[in-house]
Design a protein around this motif. Structure first.
Motif, PDB file in Angstrom:
ATOM      1  N   THR A  53     -11.178  10.064  55.076  1.00 29.95           N
ATOM      2  CA  THR A  53      -9.711  10.171  55.180  1.00 29.95           C
ATOM      3  C   THR A  53      -9.119  11.365  54.438  1.00 29.95           C
ATOM      4  OG1 THR A  53      -9.121   8.745  53.310  1.00 29.95           O
ATOM      5  CG2 THR A  53      -9.508   7.653  55.429  1.00 29.95           C
ATOM      6  N   VAL A  54      -9.942  12.266  53.911  1.00 33.52           N
ATOM      7  CA  VAL A  54      -9.457  13.472  53.249  1.00 33.52           C
ATOM      8  C   VAL A  54      -9.552  14.624  54.242  1.00 33.52           C
ATOM      9  CG1 VAL A  54      -9.831  15.095  51.363  1.00 33.52           C
ATOM     10  CG2 VAL A  54     -10.184  12.651  50.988  1.00 33.52           C
ATOM     11  N   VAL A  55      -8.428  15.312  54.480  1.00 32.25           N
ATOM     12  CA  VAL A  55      -8.395  16.441  55.410  1.00 32.25           C
ATOM     13  C   VAL A  55      -8.657  17.723  54.642  1.00 32.25           C
ATOM     14  CG1 VAL A  55      -6.979  17.720  57.053  1.00 32.25           C
ATOM     15  CG2 VAL A  55      -6.767  15.228  56.904  1.00 32.25           C
ATOM     16  N   MET A  56      -9.643  18.497  55.105  1.00 29.66           N
ATOM     17  CA  MET A  56      -9.996  19.763  54.462  1.00 29.66           C
ATOM     18  C   MET A  56      -9.783  20.888  55.468  1.00 29.66           C
ATOM     19  SD  MET A  56     -13.425  18.619  52.401  1.00 29.66           S
ATOM     20  CE  MET A  56     -14.086  17.513  53.628  1.00 29.66           C
ATOM     21  N   PRO A  57      -8.640  21.627  55.376  1.00 24.30           N
ATOM     22  CA  PRO A  57      -8.359  22.691  56.341  1.00 24.30           C
ATOM     23  C   PRO A  57      -8.984  24.037  55.961  1.00 24.30           C
ATOM     24  CG  PRO A  57      -6.477  22.373  54.927  1.00 24.30           C
ATOM     25  CD  PRO A  57      -7.522  21.373  54.494  1.00 24.30           C
ATOM     26  N   ILE A  58      -9.151  24.884  56.974  1.00 23.31           N
ATOM     27  CA  ILE A  58      -9.635  26.251  56.768  1.00 23.31           C
ATOM     28  C   ILE A  58      -8.958  27.145  57.800  1.00 23.31           C
ATOM     29  CG2 ILE A  58     -11.677  25.750  58.167  1.00 23.31           C
ATOM     30  CD1 ILE A  58     -13.166  27.949  56.741  1.00 23.31           C
ATOM     31  N   ALA A  59      -8.404  28.268  57.353  1.00 24.09           N
ATOM     32  CA  ALA A  59      -7.777  29.242  58.248  1.00 24.09           C
ATOM     33  C   ALA A  59      -8.858  30.159  58.807  1.00 24.09           C
ATOM     34  CB  ALA A  59      -6.722  30.043  57.507  1.00 24.09           C
ATOM     35  N   ILE A  60      -8.795  30.404  60.109  1.00 23.77           N
ATOM     36  CA  ILE A  60      -9.756  31.283  60.758  1.00 23.77           C
ATOM     37  C   ILE A  60      -9.098  32.647  60.967  1.00 23.77           C
ATOM     38  CG2 ILE A  60     -11.271  31.594  62.754  1.00 23.77           C
ATOM     39  CD1 ILE A  60     -11.902  29.082  61.040  1.00 23.77           C
ATOM     40  N   PRO A  61      -9.650  33.718  60.412  1.00 23.32           N
ATOM     41  CA  PRO A  61      -9.032  35.043  60.548  1.00 23.32           C
ATOM     42  C   PRO A  61      -9.087  35.560  61.994  1.00 23.32           C
ATOM     43  CG  PRO A  61     -10.692  35.017  58.798  1.00 23.32           C
ATOM     44  CD  PRO A  61     -10.820  33.735  59.545  1.00 23.32           C
ATOM     45  N   VAL A  62      -8.160  36.451  62.328  1.00 19.90           N
ATOM     46  CA  VAL A  62      -8.147  37.095  63.647  1.00 19.90           C
ATOM     47  C   VAL A  62      -9.478  37.823  63.848  1.00 19.90           C
ATOM     48  CG1 VAL A  62      -7.002  38.833  65.063  1.00 19.90           C
ATOM     49  CG2 VAL A  62      -5.649  37.346  63.602  1.00 19.90           C
ATOM     50  N   ASN A  63     -10.030  37.696  65.043  1.00 23.27           N
ATOM     51  CA  ASN A  63     -11.292  38.331  65.457  1.00 23.27           C
ATOM     52  C   ASN A  63     -12.518  37.818  64.704  1.00 23.27           C
ATOM     53  OD1 ASN A  63      -9.990  39.959  67.403  1.00 23.27           O
ATOM     54  ND2 ASN A  63      -9.449  41.442  65.827  1.00 23.27           N
ATOM     55  N   ALA A  64     -12.413  36.680  64.064  1.00 24.93           N
ATOM     56  CA  ALA A  64     -13.569  36.107  63.370  1.00 24.93           C
ATOM     57  C   ALA A  64     -14.645  35.737  64.393  1.00 24.93           C
ATOM     58  CB  ALA A  64     -13.159  34.871  62.582  1.00 24.93           C
ATOM     59  N   THR A  65     -15.894  35.881  63.993  1.00 25.30           N
ATOM     60  CA  THR A  65     -17.007  35.463  64.850  1.00 25.30           C
ATOM     61  C   THR A  65     -17.786  34.308  64.223  1.00 25.30           C
ATOM     62  OG1 THR A  65     -18.427  37.165  63.877  1.00 25.30           O
ATOM     63  CG2 THR A  65     -17.267  37.730  65.935  1.00 25.30           C
ATOM     64  N   THR A  66     -17.567  34.086  62.925  1.00 28.19           N
ATOM     65  CA  THR A  66     -18.191  32.957  62.238  1.00 28.19           C
ATOM     66  C   THR A  66     -17.178  32.364  61.257  1.00 28.19           C
ATOM     67  OG1 THR A  66     -19.072  34.313  60.444  1.00 28.19           O
ATOM     68  CG2 THR A  66     -20.519  33.961  62.349  1.00 28.19           C
ATOM     69  N   PHE A  67     -17.447  31.160  60.822  1.00 25.54           N
ATOM     70  CA  PHE A  67     -16.619  30.514  59.813  1.00 25.54           C
ATOM     71  C   PHE A  67     -17.466  29.509  59.050  1.00 25.54           C
ATOM     72  CE2 PHE A  67     -16.295  27.967  63.620  1.00 25.54           C
ATOM     73  CZ  PHE A  67     -16.438  26.675  63.167  1.00 25.54           C
ATOM     74  N   ALA A  68     -17.014  29.166  57.849  1.00 29.12           N
ATOM     75  CA  ALA A  68     -17.703  28.158  57.030  1.00 29.12           C
ATOM     76  C   ALA A  68     -16.659  27.443  56.183  1.00 29.12           C
ATOM     77  CB  ALA A  68     -18.752  28.799  56.143  1.00 29.12           C
ATOM     78  N   PHE A  69     -16.741  26.132  56.143  1.00 31.29           N
ATOM     79  CA  PHE A  69     -15.855  25.368  55.280  1.00 31.29           C
ATOM     80  C   PHE A  69     -16.294  25.578  53.835  1.00 31.29           C
ATOM     81  CE2 PHE A  69     -14.933  23.328  59.251  1.00 31.29           C
ATOM     82  CZ  PHE A  69     -13.614  22.923  59.124  1.00 31.29           C
ATOM     83  N   PRO A  70     -15.351  25.846  52.931  1.00 33.12           N
ATOM     84  CA  PRO A  70     -15.734  26.096  51.536  1.00 33.12           C
ATOM     85  C   PRO A  70     -16.221  24.849  50.811  1.00 33.12           C
ATOM     86  CG  PRO A  70     -13.348  26.130  51.766  1.00 33.12           C
ATOM     87  CD  PRO A  70     -13.918  26.002  53.148  1.00 33.12           C
ATOM     88  N   THR A  71     -15.791  23.687  51.257  1.00 35.34           N
ATOM     89  CA  THR A  71     -16.204  22.432  50.628  1.00 35.34           C
ATOM     90  C   THR A  71     -17.429  21.892  51.353  1.00 35.34           C
ATOM     91  OG1 THR A  71     -13.905  21.942  50.097  1.00 35.34           O
ATOM     92  CG2 THR A  71     -15.467  20.107  49.991  1.00 35.34           C
ATOM     93  N   HIS A  72     -18.493  21.654  50.609  1.00 32.66           N
ATOM     94  CA  HIS A  72     -19.721  21.135  51.199  1.00 32.66           C
ATOM     95  C   HIS A  72     -19.646  19.620  51.357  1.00 32.66           C
ATOM     96  CE1 HIS A  72     -21.149  25.105  49.937  1.00 32.66           C
ATOM     97  NE2 HIS A  72     -22.001  24.973  50.937  1.00 32.66           N
ATOM     98  N   LEU A  73     -20.493  19.107  52.228  1.00 35.07           N
ATOM     99  CA  LEU A  73     -20.577  17.668  52.480  1.00 35.07           C
ATOM    100  C   LEU A  73     -21.720  17.063  51.679  1.00 35.07           C
ATOM    101  CD1 LEU A  73     -20.323  17.778  56.379  1.00 35.07           C
ATOM    102  CD2 LEU A  73     -18.474  17.398  54.747  1.00 35.07           C
ATOM    103  N   GLN A  74     -21.648  15.787  51.455  1.00 31.16           N
ATOM    104  CA  GLN A  74     -22.751  15.057  50.852  1.00 31.16           C
ATOM    105  C   GLN A  74     -23.685  14.593  51.968  1.00 31.16           C
ATOM    106  OE1 GLN A  74     -23.329  14.672  47.478  1.00 31.16           O
ATOM    107  NE2 GLN A  74     -21.644  16.141  47.395  1.00 31.16           N
ATOM    108  N   PHE A  75     -24.947  14.485  51.676  1.00 33.20           N
ATOM    109  CA  PHE A  75     -25.938  14.010  52.647  1.00 33.20           C
ATOM    110  C   PHE A  75     -25.495  12.661  53.219  1.00 33.20           C
ATOM    111  CE2 PHE A  75     -29.762  11.802  53.966  1.00 33.20           C
ATOM    112  CZ  PHE A  75     -30.425  12.774  54.685  1.00 33.20           C
ATOM    113  N   GLY A  76     -25.491  12.550  54.529  1.00 34.73           N
ATOM    114  CA  GLY A  76     -25.108  11.303  55.194  1.00 34.73           C
ATOM    115  C   GLY A  76     -23.627  11.162  55.485  1.00 34.73           C
TER     116      GLY A  76
END
Length: 155
Positions: A53-76
């Motif tokens: 239930t926690v929303v973690m947003p990330i802005a995608i830059p113009v002309n981006a070809t890749t992206f990565a969320f800065p907050t990592h997930l826990q296994f499972g």
């Protein structure tokens, strides 16, 4: 029968190593969430991931070809990525958007396509009260008016 151990500390370390290696797991409890992007020709594309239930947003830059969320997930962890915002001239969607993180997730795909903007010019109108509608989007037209609907046509 008496057993004599020559190197008891070495045997203890070896046993502990074997026991701990049998625990399994991913080797790291932090899992990266990333992917590729195509068609991001305008600013304002925001992806979000919902974890517990926690929303973690990330802005995608113009002309981006890749992206990565800065907050990592826990296994499972269960992840669910969606387009939280997009500019009016783009229609964006996320492929491979949901799952359970059992290793680094690198197959997210953000795909954006251009939307057509509906508009035009009215000239020679002699009366008043002309109203044009595009679904729920309504534009009042006067004599000699450039017009553009606020909502673009769907792709």
């Amino acid at each position: 029968m008496k057993i004599c151990l020559r190197y008891p500390r070495t045997l203890a370390i070896l046993t502990a190593t074997l026991v701990l290696s049998a625990c399994g797991g991913s080797g790291s409890s932090e899992i990266a969430l990333s992917g590729t992007a195509t068609g991001v020709t305008g600013s304002g594309v925001i992806l979000a991931n919902v974890v517990n239930t926690v929303v973690m947003p990330i802005a995608i830059p113009v002309n981006a070809t890749t992206f990565a969320f800065p907050t990592h997930l826990q296994f499972g962890s269960v992840y669910s990525v969606y387009v939280q915002a997009e500019p009016v001239n783009l229609s964006c969607m996320v492929l491979n958007a949901a799952g359970t993180a059992t290793g680094n997730v690198t197959n997210l795909q953000l795909v954006c396509t251009s939307r057509s903007v509906l508009g035009g010019t009215v000239s020679g109108l002699t009366g008043a009260g002309l109203v044009l509608a595009n679904g729920g989007d309504v534009v009042s037209v006067g004599q000699c008016n450039d017009l553009q609907f606020r909502e673009p046509c769907p792709p």
